[in-house]
Design an enzyme around this catalytic site. Structure first.
Site, PDB file in Angstrom:
ATOM      1  N   ASP A   1      41.999  17.798  33.197  1.00  0.00           N
ATOM      2  CA  ASP A   1      40.770  18.116  32.389  1.00  0.00           C
ATOM      3  C   ASP A   1      39.832  18.582  33.361  1.00  0.00           C
ATOM      4  OD1 ASP A   1      41.458  17.374  30.193  1.00  0.00           O
ATOM      5  OD2 ASP A   1      41.120  15.138  30.319  1.00  0.00           O
TER       6      ASP A   1
ATOM      7  N   ASP B   1      41.815  11.621  28.945  1.00  0.00           N
ATOM      8  CA  ASP B   1      40.840  10.489  28.572  1.00  0.00           C
ATOM      9  C   ASP B   1      40.451  10.286  27.137  1.00  0.00           C
ATOM     10  OD1 ASP B   1      39.155  12.832  27.546  1.00  0.00           O
ATOM     11  OD2 ASP B   1      37.930  12.761  29.357  1.00  0.00           O
TER      12      ASP B   1
ATOM     13  N   ASP C   1      44.542  12.628  23.375  1.00  0.00           N
ATOM     14  CA  ASP C   1      45.234  12.761  24.622  1.00  0.00           C
ATOM     15  C   ASP C   1      46.405  12.263  24.780  1.00  0.00           C
ATOM     16  OD1 ASP C   1      43.793  14.994  25.333  1.00  0.00           O
ATOM     17  OD2 ASP C   1      42.460  13.742  26.338  1.00  0.00           O
TER      18      ASP C   1
END
Length: 1011
Positions: free
Chosen positions: A455, A752, A756
Site C-alpha cells: 500500500d 489495512d 483487503d
C-alpha cells in the site's frame, strides 16, 4: 533425497493446507523416537474437528433462535412479567439483572425476553449504565461489576511446568530402552563385580540419559515461554468505548457489561451485546457459525455476538455478556488447542529425519548382528559356545546398548524441532523490530519472497496527514494563507456542513476538556481543516438529522450521508476520489458561492487542479452535495449523479524516512516492490518515483484499465507493473493471483482495510498494518506490521531469510555428525568386532549435535549479506548442492581421521601400556568431539571462507561452544569410570584439538570446489 521429499513431503503449503495433506505426511513418519516432542508444534487435528463441530452447533442454535424470535415477535405483548427474579447477591451489588439472564438474551436472540426487560434502554438501566455517557464507575464499582458479571477474558490452557517437559523428554523410546539396559547392567554388574565397580557402566548410561533429558526439557520449556508471550501479543485488541461521558480507547479485556462500544467497518465485536444506534450495519458471523452470508443488524435485529466482524456500517453497542459466558469464549477455548499448521520446512525436515532414521535403524540392526556374530565366532574358536557367563551377558547387553545408541544418533529428531527453535527466536526478535508474526510459517516463507505488493498510505508514507491546498469555489489556495473571508458565506456554510456531517471521525472533548479529533488520518485532516475555518462540529451535527450513512469503502472509493435539514428539505453529501466524485457532478459553486452549471472550461480547470495537486504528491478528495426531492427514507440509496461540486482538497502525507533505502535494499536482494493504492495515478506515480519504486521500463496503470485486459495481455503486462492506482481490492487480489500462479512468485501483500482480506488470504504472506489496519485485515494476515512502516517489512524479509539459512546450517552440521557416527561404528563393528564410541559417549555426541547444535546455529541473527543474494523462491532445493559438498567433504575427512587413529593411533602416540586400548578410544572420542566443534564453526557460513565474522557478538553460539568444551574436559578428566575414558596428557589434548582444527582449512578447500 530431494526428489523423495518433494514427492512425499512437499504438498504442505505455508497456509491453507487441507486436513488430508496434513494427515498424509504424519503417516509417512515411521521412525519416530518421541512423538510427544516431535509433533508438539504441529496442528492438533482432532481439536480442530471439535471446533468445527462446535461451529455447526452454533449455526443450528442461531438458526433455531432466529426462527423462534420471529414467531415470538407476534406474541411480545403477552410477555409475562413474573418470569424472572433477581438473585439476592446481584441485588446487593446494586444490579437488577444477573450475568446468566443478560447472556441468555443475546445467545437465544430472545426478543420476548428483551421486551420484558424494557428493551435496550431498560436493560441499560438494569445494568446501571447510560446509553449516552456509558459506565460511570470508580475502582470499587469496577471490582463489584467484575465479581457479578465476570471479566472479558477467555479460558486458556495453563502454562505447562518444566517437569511436564522433563516427563515428555523421557518418552523417547530409545532412551527408555537404554534405561532398561542400564538397569540390567546395574543388576548383573553388581552381582558379578560387586558395588561400586559393577555399577559404573549402568550409572554412566543413567547419568547421560538424565543430562540429555534435562538439557532437552530446558530448551523446550524456554521455547514454550517464548510462544506464550507471542500469543499474548497476538490477542491485544483495542476498541473505542464511551465511559463517564468520554470517548476513549480500551483493551477488549477491560470491557464490562454496561460499556458502550463504538464499532466501525473491520472491527471485531469484542463481547456479546445489543445494537443501540447506527447505520447500514452488516455483520460477518462466519467465524462463529461458519455461515458466510452477512447478517444485517438494526433495532429490529439488535443481536451482536462476540468474535463476529463488522463488514459494513458503524454503530453503538451495549455490552451485555463477556468472557467465557459468550459462545465465542467457549469456541476459543477449543480453537486455541487446535494449534498452528506445521510449516513446510518442519514437514520437509520431518521427511529428512524419517529417511535418515530408516537408514540408521538398518545400520543399527546390522551392527548388532555383526557384533553378536563376532562374539559367537570367538566363543566357537575357544570351544565355549555352550557355556555362558555373566560377562558374556554384559557384553551382549553392551552390544545392544550400542545398537540402540546408533539409532539415538542416527535419527535426527532435532531437525524439525530446530525449525521451531529458530522460528521462536526470530519471532521474539521481530517483535522487538515492530513485527508481530501470527503464523509460524510466515516467518520462513517471507525469506523466500520474490515480490512485495505494498500500500502507499501509511506504509510508504507517514500517515500524518494535513490539508495543505484547496480549491473551493474554483479558487486554488494554500491552506496556510486561507481564511474564512476568502470563501463566500453560503459556500463556507455548505463546506462546513459537508465536512462535519459526512465524516467517519468525531471531534470530542477529552478528560482535560480539550478538543480531540478521532478517526482515520484522512478524516482527521479534513476535520482539522473545517475547525481552522471556524467550524463547530457539535453545532453542525445537531442542526440536522442523519437519515442514512454510506461509510467509505475501497470498492466505491466514496462515502455519503443523507440529512434532514431544519427547514424541512433533504440533502445528500458525498466525498471521495476526486475523479469519481467530479464525474458525478453537473454543477459547481463559482467564485461568488453561486451554483452554476459545470461547463467544459470549469471542468477542465478542476481536472487540471486535481492533476496539479497529484503531481505535488498530494492526495486529492472532492466534496459535493445534492438537494433531494420527493419522499426520502433511510432505505433510499444515495444518488450516484447530479451533484454540485463544493471543492477539492489536497492532503499532504510525506514519504517515510528510510523507505527509499529499503526499496533499494529489496531490489539488491532480488525482490520486486510494487505499489498498489486507491489514490490518483499522478499522486501514486509521484510518490513511487520518490521511493524509487517506479523506474525506467516500469508501468503505472489504473485499476479500471487493468480490469479490462485479456489474459494474454495480462501475461505480458503483469511483470512490468510497478504502480497500480485507483485499484479496488479485487484488482489487488487478481494481481497477487497472477503473480503466484502464472509466474510462480512468492508474494507478500500489505493491507489495512476489510476489503483487503481476500488479497491477504490469497498471498503467500499477508502483512496487515498494526495502526491503520482493521481487525478483519489483521485476522486474515500472517504478520502484523506494528509501526505500519515499509522498512519493517524489509526487516521481516531479512529475518525470514535468516531462519531459512540458519536451518540449512544446522542441517549441514547434523547430517555430517550422523554420517560419520554411523559409518565409524558400523565399519568398526564389522572389521574389529568392537566400536570405538560407547553408548555414553554417543549420547553426549547426540546432545552436542541435537539440542546444543540447534541452539548455536539456529539462533544466528541476520546480517546485511543476506539481502545481497537472490531469493530462494518457490522451487529452491532445501538441501542444496553446496550443502552436500560440505557434508560429504567433512564426513570423508572425519572418517579418514578416525580410521587412521584406529589403525595407526597406537604407534603414532606410542601407546604400549596395559590400558592402551582405553587411551586410544578416549583419543578417538576426544578427536571426534573436537571435529564436531570446529565443524560447528565451519557451518556458520556455507559458502564464505570467513566463518568468524560476527562470532563475538553471537553470545548464544559462544556460550554453547564454551559449555561443550568445559563438559568435554570434565568427561575425559574426571568421569572416566562412567564414560569409559581416561585422563589424557597435554600433548594428547593438543593433537585432539589440532585434529578438530584441521577441519577448518579443509572447509576452505571444499568451498573452492565449484558445484
Amino acid at each position: 533425497m530431494e526428489s523423495y521429499l518433494n514427492q512425499n513431503f512437499h504438498a504442505v503449503k505455508s497456509k491453507h493446507s487441507s486436513e488430508e495433506v496434513l494427515q498424509k505426511w504424519r503417516g509417512l513418519c515411521h521412525v519416530v523416537k518421541n512423538p510427544k516432542r516431535r509433533f508438539r508444534h504441529t496442528a492438533n487435528l482432532s481439536k480442530r474437528n471439535e471446533a468445527a463441530a462446535m461451529r455447526r452447533t452454533n449455526q443450528e442454535k442461531l438458526r433455531i433462535a432466529v426462527l423462534v424470535s420471529k414467531a415470538a415477535f407476534q406474541f411480545i405483548q403477552g410477555a409475562h412479567t413474573g418470569d424472572y427474579k433477581v438473585p439476592e447477591e446481584v441485588k446487593a451489588a446494586g444490579f437488577d439483572i444477573c450475568a446468566d439472564e443478560a447472556g441468555s438474551l443475546v445467545e437465544g436472540h430472545d426478543l420476548k425476553k428483551l421486551k420484558f426487560h424494557g428493551g435496550v434502554e431498560g436493560l441499560a438501566e438494569k445494568l446501571k449504565t447510560s446509553i449516552t455517557n456509558g459506565l460511570s464507575i470508580d475502582n470499587e464499582g469496577l471490582v463489584r461489576r467484575q465479581e457479578v458479571f465476570g471479566i472479558n477474558k477467555f479460558a486458556e490452557s495453563p502454562q505447562r511446568s518444566f517437569w511436564v517437559f522433563v516427563w515428555e523428554a523421557l518418552h523417547d523410546m530409545t532412551l527408555m530402552i537404554l534405561a532398561f539396559c542400564a538397569f540390567v547392567s546395574l543388576i548383573v554388574g553388581i552381582a558379578t563385580e560387586g558395588w561400586p565397580k559393577g555399577a559404573h557402566d549402568g550409572l554412566g548410561i543413567v547419568a547421560s540419559i538424565l543430562l540429555v533429558v534435562f538439557v532437552t526439557a530446558t530448551s523446550d520449556y524456554k521455547q514454550s515461554l517464548q510462544f506464550r508471550d507471542l500469543d499474548k501479543e497476538k490477542k491485544k485488541i483495542s476498541i473505542q468505548v464511551t465511559r463517564s461521558g468520554y470517548r476513549q480507547k480500551l483493551s477488549i479485556y477491560e470491557l464490562l457489561p454496561g460499556d458502550i462500544v463504538h464499532l466501525a467497518i473491520g472491527d471485531q465485536v469484542p463481547a456479546d451485546g445489543l445494537f443501540i444506534s447506527g447505520f447500514a450495519v452488516s455483520i460477518d458471523e462466519s467465524s462463529l457459525t461458519g455461515e458466510s452470508e452477512p447478517v444485517m443488524v438494526s433495532a429490529e435485529n439488535p443481536w451482536l455476538m462476540s468474535g463476529t466482524k463488522v463488514q459494513d456500517g458503524s454503530c453503538k453497542m451495549l455490552v451485555t455478556t463477556v468472557g467465557m459466558r459468550t459462545q465465542w469464549g467457549k469456541l476459543m477455548a477449543t480453537l486455541s488447542e487446535g494449534g498452528d499448521d506445521e510449516t513446510p520446512l518442519q514437514v520437509k525436515l520431518n521427511g529428512v529425519a524419517t529417511v535418515i532414521g530408516k537408514i540408521g535403524l538398518f545400520f543399527a540392526v546390522v551392527t548388532f548382528a555383526v557384533l553378536v556374530q563376532k562374539l559367537f565366532s570367538r566363543k566357537i574358536l575357544v570351544g565355549t559356545q555352550w557355556s555362558w557367563a555373566a560377562d558374556d551377558a554384559l557384553e551382549l547387553l553392551e552390544y545392544f546398548a550400542i545398537a540402540v545408541t546408533i539409532v539415538v544418533v542416527a535419527v535426527p529428531e532435532g531437525l524439525p524441532l530446530a525449525v521451531t527453535l529458530s522460528l521462536a527466536f526470530a519471532m521474539q526478535k521481530m517483535m522487538n523490530d515492530k513485527a508481530l508474526v501470527r503464523h509460524l510459517a510466515a516467518c520462513e516463507t517471507m525469506g523466500s519472497a520474490t515480490s512485495i505488493c505494498s500500500d502507499k498510505t501509511g506504509t510508504l508514507t507517514t500517515n500524518r496527514m494535513t490539508v495543505v491546498k484547496s480549491c473551493i469555489c474554483m479558487n486554488v489556495k494554500e491552506v496556510s494563507k486561507q481564511g474564512k473571508s476568502d470563501i463566500p458565506e453560503k459556500a463556507l456554510k455548505m463546506l462546513l456542513q459537508s465536512i462535519f456531517t459526512n465524516t467517519g471521525g468525531e471531534v470530542v472533548k477529552n478528560k482535560e476538556g480539550k478538543q480531540e479529533i478521532l478517526g482515520t488520518p484522512t478524516e482527521a485532516a479534513i476535520l482539522d481543516f473545517g475547525l481552522s475555518l471556524g467550524g463547530d462540529f457539535e453545532a453542525e451535527r445537531e442542526a440536522s438529522q442523519v437519515l442514512r450513512v454510506e461509510p467509505f469503502n475501497s470498492s466505491k472509493k466514496r462515502m455519503g450521508v443523507v440529512l434532514k435539514l431544519p427547514g424541512g428539505g433533504v440533502r445528500a453529501h458525498c466525498k471521495g476520489a476526486s475523479e469519481i466524485i467530479l464525474a458525478a457532478c453537473d454543477k459547481v459553486m463559482n467564485a461568488n458561492g453561486e451554483v452554476v452549471s459545470l461547463e467544459e472550461g470549469s471542468l477542465n480547470h478542476l481536472k487540471n487542479t486535481i492533476d496539479q495537486f497529484a503531481g505535488e504528491a498530494l492526495r486529492t478528495l472532492c466534496l459535493a452535495y445534492i438537494d433531494l426531492e420527493g419522499a426520502v427514507s433511510a432505505e433510499t440509496p444515495i444518488p450516484s449523479s447530479g451533484y454540485t461540486c463544493i471543492g477539492i482538497v489536497g492532503i499532504k502525507d510525506p514519504v517515510r524516512p528510510g523507505v527509499k533505502e529499503s526499496v533499494a535494499l529489496c531490489r539488491s536482494a532480488g525482490v520486486t516492490v510494487r505499489m498498489v493504492t486507491g489514490d490518483n495515478i499522478n499522486t501514486a506515480k509521484a510518490i513511487a518515483k520518490e521511493c524509487g519504486i517506479l523506474r525506467d521500463g516500469g508501468i503505472a496503470i489504473e485499476g479500471p484499465d487493468f480490469r479490462e485486459k485479456s489474459l494474454k495481455e495480462l501475461h505480458d503486462l503483469v511483470p512490468k507493473i510497478q504502480v497500480m492506482a485507483r485499484s479496488s481490492p479485487l484488482d489487488k487480489h487478481t494481481l497477487v493471483k497472477h503473480l503466484r500462479t502464472t509466474f510462480g512468485e512468492v508474494v507478500a501483500v500489505t493491507g489495512d482495510g476489510t476489503n483487503d482480506a481476500p488479497a491477504l488470504h490469497e498471498a503467500d504472506i499477508g502483512l496487515a498494518m498494526g495502526i491503520a489496519g482493521t481487525e478483519v485485515a489483521k485476522e486474515s494476515a500472517d504478520v502484523i506490521i506494528l509501526d505500519d512502516n515499509f522498512s519493517t517489512i524489509v526487516t521481516v524479509a531479512k529475518w525470514g531469510r535468516s531462519v531459512y539459512v540458519n536451518i540449512q546450517k544446522f542441517v549441514q552440521f547434523q547430517l555430517t555428525v550422523n554420517i560419520v557416527a554411523l559409518m565409524v561404528n558400523f565399519t568398526s563393528a564389522c572389521l574389529t568386532g568392537s566400536t570405538p564410541l560407547t553408548a555414553v559417549q554417543l549420547l553426549w555426541v547426540n546432545m552436542i549435535m541435537d539440542t546444543l547444535g540447534a541452539l548455536a546455529l539456529a539462533t544466528e541473527p541476520p546480517n546485511d549479506a543476506l539481502m545481497k543474494r537472490a531469493p530462494v523462491g518457490r522451487q529452491g532445493n532445501f538441501i542444496s548442492n553446496v550443502m552436500w559438498r560440505n557434508i560429504l567433504g567433512q564426513s570423508l575427512y572425519q572418517f579418514v581421521i578416525i580410521w587412521l587413529l584406529q589403525s595407526k593411533g597406537k604407534s603414532f602416540y606410542g601407546l604400549y601400556e596395559y590400558n592402551s586400548d582405553l587411551i586410544l578410544n578416549t583419543l578417538i572420542f576426544n578427536s571426534f568431539v573436537f571435529c564436531q566443534l570446529f565443524n560447528e564453526v565451519n557451518s556458520r557460513e556455507m559458502e564464505k571462507v570467513n566463518v568468524l565474522n560476527g562470532i563475538c557478538s553471537n553470545h548464544v553460539f559462544l556460550s554453547v561452544l564454551g559449555a561443550t568444551v568445559v563438559f568435554q574436559i570434565i568427561i575425559i578428566e574426571f568421569l572416566g569410570t562412567f564414560a569409559n575414558t581416561t585422563p589424557l596428557t597435554m600433548m594428547q589434548w593438543y593433537y585432539s584439538i589440532l585434529t578438530g582444527f584441521l577441519s577448518m582449512p579443509i572447509a576452505v578447500i571444499l568451498k573452492m570446489i565449484p558445484v
